[in-house]
Design a protein around this motif. Sequence first.
Motif, PDB file in Angstrom:
ATOM      1  N   ALA A   9      27.231  70.806  13.892  1.00  0.00           N
ATOM      2  CA  ALA A   9      26.669  72.125  14.204  1.00  0.00           C
ATOM      3  C   ALA A   9      26.945  73.176  13.145  1.00  0.00           C
ATOM      4  O   ALA A   9      26.445  74.298  13.250  1.00  0.00           O
ATOM      5  N   THR A  10      27.732  72.862  12.142  1.00  0.00           N
ATOM      6  CA  THR A  10      28.209  73.907  11.229  1.00  0.00           C
ATOM      7  C   THR A  10      27.386  74.062   9.964  1.00  0.00           C
ATOM      8  O   THR A  10      27.651  74.961   9.166  1.00  0.00           O
ATOM      9  N   SER A  11      26.391  73.214   9.764  1.00  0.00           N
ATOM     10  CA  SER A  11      25.568  73.345   8.556  1.00  0.00           C
ATOM     11  C   SER A  11      24.205  72.723   8.788  1.00  0.00           C
ATOM     12  O   SER A  11      23.989  71.995   9.766  1.00  0.00           O
ATOM     13  N   ARG A  15      23.281  73.668  12.297  1.00  0.00           N
ATOM     14  CA  ARG A  15      23.560  75.106  12.323  1.00  0.00           C
ATOM     15  C   ARG A  15      22.306  75.873  12.758  1.00  0.00           C
ATOM     16  O   ARG A  15      22.387  76.811  13.572  1.00  0.00           O
ATOM     17  N   THR A  18      21.768  75.426  16.489  1.00  0.00           N
ATOM     18  CA  THR A  18      22.780  76.182  17.235  1.00  0.00           C
ATOM     19  C   THR A  18      22.454  77.670  17.244  1.00  0.00           C
ATOM     20  O   THR A  18      22.511  78.329  18.299  1.00  0.00           O
ATOM     21  N   GLU A  19      22.095  78.208  16.093  1.00  0.00           N
ATOM     22  CA  GLU A  19      21.791  79.633  16.006  1.00  0.00           C
ATOM     23  C   GLU A  19      20.575  80.005  16.845  1.00  0.00           C
ATOM     24  O   GLU A  19      20.580  81.010  17.568  1.00  0.00           O
ATOM     25  N   ALA A  30      29.603  73.288  20.458  1.00  0.00           N
ATOM     26  CA  ALA A  30      29.351  72.938  19.064  1.00  0.00           C
ATOM     27  C   ALA A  30      30.525  72.172  18.479  1.00  0.00           C
ATOM     28  O   ALA A  30      31.671  72.625  18.553  1.00  0.00           O
ATOM     29  N   GLY A  37      31.561  77.164   8.983  1.00  0.00           N
ATOM     30  CA  GLY A  37      30.129  77.432   8.878  1.00  0.00           C
ATOM     31  C   GLY A  37      29.522  78.153  10.059  1.00  0.00           C
ATOM     32  O   GLY A  37      28.371  78.608   9.974  1.00  0.00           O
ATOM     33  N   ILE A  38      30.253  78.269  11.169  1.00  0.00           N
ATOM     34  CA  ILE A  38      29.704  78.988  12.331  1.00  0.00           C
ATOM     35  C   ILE A  38      30.650  80.078  12.823  1.00  0.00           C
ATOM     36  O   ILE A  38      30.534  80.530  13.967  1.00  0.00           O
ATOM     37  N   THR A 182      18.122  71.788   2.942  1.00  0.00           N
ATOM     38  CA  THR A 182      19.502  72.019   3.383  1.00  0.00           C
ATOM     39  C   THR A 182      20.431  71.635   2.238  1.00  0.00           C
ATOM     40  O   THR A 182      19.989  71.314   1.143  1.00  0.00           O
TER      41      THR A 182
END
Length: 280
Positions: A9-11, A15, A18-19, A30, A37-38, A182
């Motif tokens: 979920a952090t990139s 990401r 999630t956002e 997450a 990253g979040i 990405t």
Amino acid sequence: MSTWLVTGATSGIGRAVTEQLLEGGAKVAAFGRHLDGIKDLMEQHDDRLWARPVDITDTAALRDVVEQAFEAFGNIDVIFSNAGSGAVGAAEELSDDAIHQQIALNMVAPIQLIRAVLPHLRKQGGGRLIQTSTMGGQITSPGGSMYHASKWGLEGFVESIIGEVAPFGIGITMIEPGSVRTQFGAALTIAEPMAEYANTPVGSVHRAIKAMGNLTGTAPRDPERVAKAIIDVADHYPAPRRLALGSDAYEAIQQALTGRLAELEEHKSITLSTDFPEGE
């Protein structure tokens, strides 16, 4: 309002998904190896974002954090299994460690995640599993043997269990993106080139990576649009078995499937010749 569990979920795509979910009012559990990253999302949505660091290749730790997520939220509507990485190099160029890591992260970890969440989804009466694969789960290219092996293996597992879990109201979709803009390319494991492969297609791959750096950093596919398509497909009933994303994915997969069908038909007489004659 829905509740999602997102790995990776952090990139990248994880990401972006999630956002967008949080912006739409959803709740998200997450997972990521590191949460840097979040951090901004954690500060903005601390009431609806439940984030935990975890190495998903550690099966015991993964099971533990899955249990915690369901305890925190109760029901979770959608599991988005997204974590993964790539390895580039001829089969004999790749180290034993690189092979182990590729299979552990891209195939074993998603399998274990699915196994961990299924009891909860059955208990709550259903849910949706969305598994990130790649167009490389249906096509292959020189220099990507272990990446393709991990994705083809994962797709075989997922397709098999679709029928196993359908009676419990659980739908599954495999996402097959093409090249998305990405930082995936920046995180590739790249084998040390062997001189023997310098004048082969693998050598060309090595030279392209060296010349272009992060190959996915300038890809024409938009991660925000990809994320929206992934979120939207969670509401499609019945769940599509596969969803290709991007014109490159569509064209490559169509060509691969058409080619396989043509080859099957080309050798049909040999294929059927192995049956016992009728009546025997």
